[in-house]
Design a protein around this motif. Sequence first.
Motif, PDB file in Angstrom:
ATOM      1  N   VAL A  54       0.855  -1.187   0.000  1.00  0.00           N
ATOM      2  CA  VAL A  54       0.000   0.000   0.000  1.00  0.00           C
ATOM      3  C   VAL A  54       0.890   1.236   0.000  1.00  0.00           C
ATOM      4  N   ARG A  55       0.400   2.309  -0.576  1.00  0.00           N
ATOM      5  CA  ARG A  55       1.182   3.537  -0.652  1.00  0.00           C
ATOM      6  C   ARG A  55       1.194   4.265   0.693  1.00  0.00           C
ATOM      7  N   ARG A  56       2.371   4.788   1.052  1.00  0.00           N
ATOM      8  CA  ARG A  56       2.517   5.582   2.268  1.00  0.00           C
ATOM      9  C   ARG A  56       2.045   7.012   2.035  1.00  0.00           C
ATOM     10  N   ALA A  71       3.833   8.764  -1.129  1.00  0.00           N
ATOM     11  CA  ALA A  71       5.243   8.617  -1.513  1.00  0.00           C
ATOM     12  C   ALA A  71       5.817   7.404  -0.794  1.00  0.00           C
ATOM     13  N   GLY A  72       6.269   6.420  -1.555  1.00  0.00           N
ATOM     14  CA  GLY A  72       6.786   5.196  -0.954  1.00  0.00           C
ATOM     15  C   GLY A  72       5.676   4.199  -0.682  1.00  0.00           C
ATOM     16  N   ARG A  73       6.079   2.977  -0.330  1.00  0.00           N
ATOM     17  CA  ARG A  73       5.090   1.932  -0.052  1.00  0.00           C
ATOM     18  C   ARG A  73       5.462   1.146   1.201  1.00  0.00           C
ATOM     19  N   ALA A  74       4.457   0.564   1.816  1.00  0.00           N
ATOM     20  CA  ALA A  74       4.635  -0.295   2.990  1.00  0.00           C
ATOM     21  C   ALA A  74       3.845  -1.574   2.760  1.00  0.00           C
ATOM     22  N   GLY A  75       4.236  -2.628   3.428  1.00  0.00           N
ATOM     23  CA  GLY A  75       3.551  -3.904   3.274  1.00  0.00           C
ATOM     24  C   GLY A  75       2.473  -4.099   4.326  1.00  0.00           C
ATOM     25  N   ILE A  76       1.407  -4.789   3.941  1.00  0.00           N
ATOM     26  CA  ILE A  76       0.437  -5.286   4.922  1.00  0.00           C
ATOM     27  C   ILE A  76       0.424  -6.809   4.786  1.00  0.00           C
ATOM     28  N   PHE A  77       0.258  -7.502   5.896  1.00  0.00           N
ATOM     29  CA  PHE A  77       0.520  -8.941   5.918  1.00  0.00           C
ATOM     30  C   PHE A  77      -0.541  -9.687   6.720  1.00  0.00           C
ATOM     31  N   GLU A  78      -0.734 -10.968   6.357  1.00  0.00           N
ATOM     32  CA  GLU A  78      -1.442 -11.904   7.226  1.00  0.00           C
ATOM     33  C   GLU A  78      -0.650 -13.205   7.222  1.00  0.00           C
ATOM     34  N   LEU A  79      -0.437 -13.745   8.405  1.00  0.00           N
ATOM     35  CA  LEU A  79       0.396 -14.938   8.558  1.00  0.00           C
ATOM     36  C   LEU A  79      -0.433 -16.079   9.131  1.00  0.00           C
ATOM     37  N   LEU A  80      -0.477 -17.174   8.399  1.00  0.00           N
ATOM     38  CA  LEU A  80      -1.139 -18.384   8.873  1.00  0.00           C
ATOM     39  C   LEU A  80      -0.061 -19.369   9.290  1.00  0.00           C
TER      40      LEU A  80
END
Length: 615
Positions: free
Chosen positions: A494-496, A540-549
């Motif tokens: 996703v974009r920051r 400006a820039g991007r960051a990750g979003i996560f789901e962990l199983l």
Amino acid sequence: MRRLFGKKQDRRGEDLAAVMDLQAGQTELAPGLRNLYSPASTVKTHVRDIADVLGEEQILSAEQLESLRNEQQRGHVDLDKYLHKLGISKDDVLRSKARLYGFEFQKISPTDVDKAALDKLELNYIRTNFVLPFAIRDGVLMIGTSDPSNVFGIDDVKRHVGMPVDVVVCSPEDILAICDKFDESKFNYNVDEIMGDMGEIEVVQDIDEGSSEDLEKSAGESPVIKFVNYLLTNALREGASDIHIEPKEKYTKIRYRIDGVLFESQQAPAKMHPALVSRLKIMANLDISERRIPQDGKIAVIMGGRNVDLRVSVLPCSHGEKVVVRLLDSKSIMLGLDKSGMEPRVLDAFLEQINLPHGILLVTGPTGSGKSTTLYSALAQIDSQTMNVSTVEDPVEYNLEYTNQVQVNEKTGMTFSAALRSLLRQDPDIIMIGEIRDGETARIAVQAALTGHLVLSTLHTNDAPSSVSRLVNIGIEPYLIAASLNGILAQRLVRRICKHCKEPYTAPENLRKYLDRAHIEPSQLFHGKGCDQCRNSGYAGRAGIFELLVVDEKFREIINQDASVNSMRRAFQTSGWPTLFDDGLEKVKKGVTTIDEILRATEVSGEIGDDVVKS
């Protein structure tokens, strides 16, 4: 008064003189020296140093510290080199230096830098003296330095900028990387002049190609070469991942993909399009006479003083050949898992997964969601000195020194499955598969996991729970999945929010239900209003979003009983781990991104999903 941009001085004698003055009651020590000297300590011959701090933090054992002191008594010892021989990391040494001088240690990346702060000093001075202005907070200039003992240099900076300063300690590598990122002198092209020259050229010039071309050295060549060089270097400076060169009826459109979104950069005359395509074909060693079929190639170039790999794809269209150039900059992927955006709980669990001795760990998501970056960052965490780490990729996008990389080539029979069979005879410990595409590759991966290997791979699914049914659909029996699968990480980018134009805002009424779900107060919301720094996008820039199983015994039982998508999703919802949407809402709460970005990047189900469609 000393010149700001003068030669760096040896201040040890001046520092000790200041201590003697302090003992005599004549002066007061600078703040950066108070932790280093005191009247009581200067009575002794030993001056407290970073070894003492490392000993206090138990990074240096008592035996190692005693051995070091004995070496120092016998003669001069280069402390930094001695600590390096003992295996003490550079970051631990810098943290100790920071504590010794009463400062904080901080990792600084280009995204942390405010250009207005950086412009307070010349880049040559920053490179020479390792003093980096990177932010302005409440009228105070934040400075990073790799030499906290340089209190006089910091005072010089303070006098030069005419404002108060606050100091943190950072690595010299961070400072040099930031200087390279913001050094616009390496991309000094007069575009108007180039375009004017190009208008006079009607034929493609014959250009020799090299295995690794330095774009700066060839900047004085023909207008076509200069324009292509400008497109490539400008894309790197802008942080673009792809360049689209698109032929239209009356002009050529050039667009950059930045943070996952295409922005139009400029237009070129339509008659120059064949020249641009031919130049890129020559650089990529493609057939310039063939314009009827698609072609793919690669280029190795030097941009901004570093090697960058380019992937070139040429596709015939109605008005000519469209070219897409993907920029593969290894510096952009080696950010580390700690900077990926993972929440601490997810990061700790993921690190446990990559340290397991065997099993399969999958990273899922659509194209361009950062799966390869996550896998490369995971491999960087593994001790490659004591383990055999091998990868099978199509194509090998980044060259990694700590792995043995195999390039898939369907034409010669080197498929994923064929490469995997050969790798299993190469005594591997860890295998990274670029993508599980078919049942045969999946079966070999399962066999490798069940015979004591750790297998990392990617899979194209929308979320983590649906990956299990995907493996079933391509022919893997549920009991084998349950026995071999360790975990699944789903991710999106996703974009920051642009930090230069970030401001509070009130969310529309149709978005309030999502805020209530995450217990977000309306006053906590931010967005970017748009500025020159972010091309008026607000991001400006991007960051990750996560789901962990994490596949524990409960999940193994469910997989054996019912491996359907609905069953796995119900189990995941009761596991207590956040979904992609939940993790995204947490980023909204922290002011990293906007609720609109989360809704764009994720798929929300049920009542919320219906509301999204209606809104």
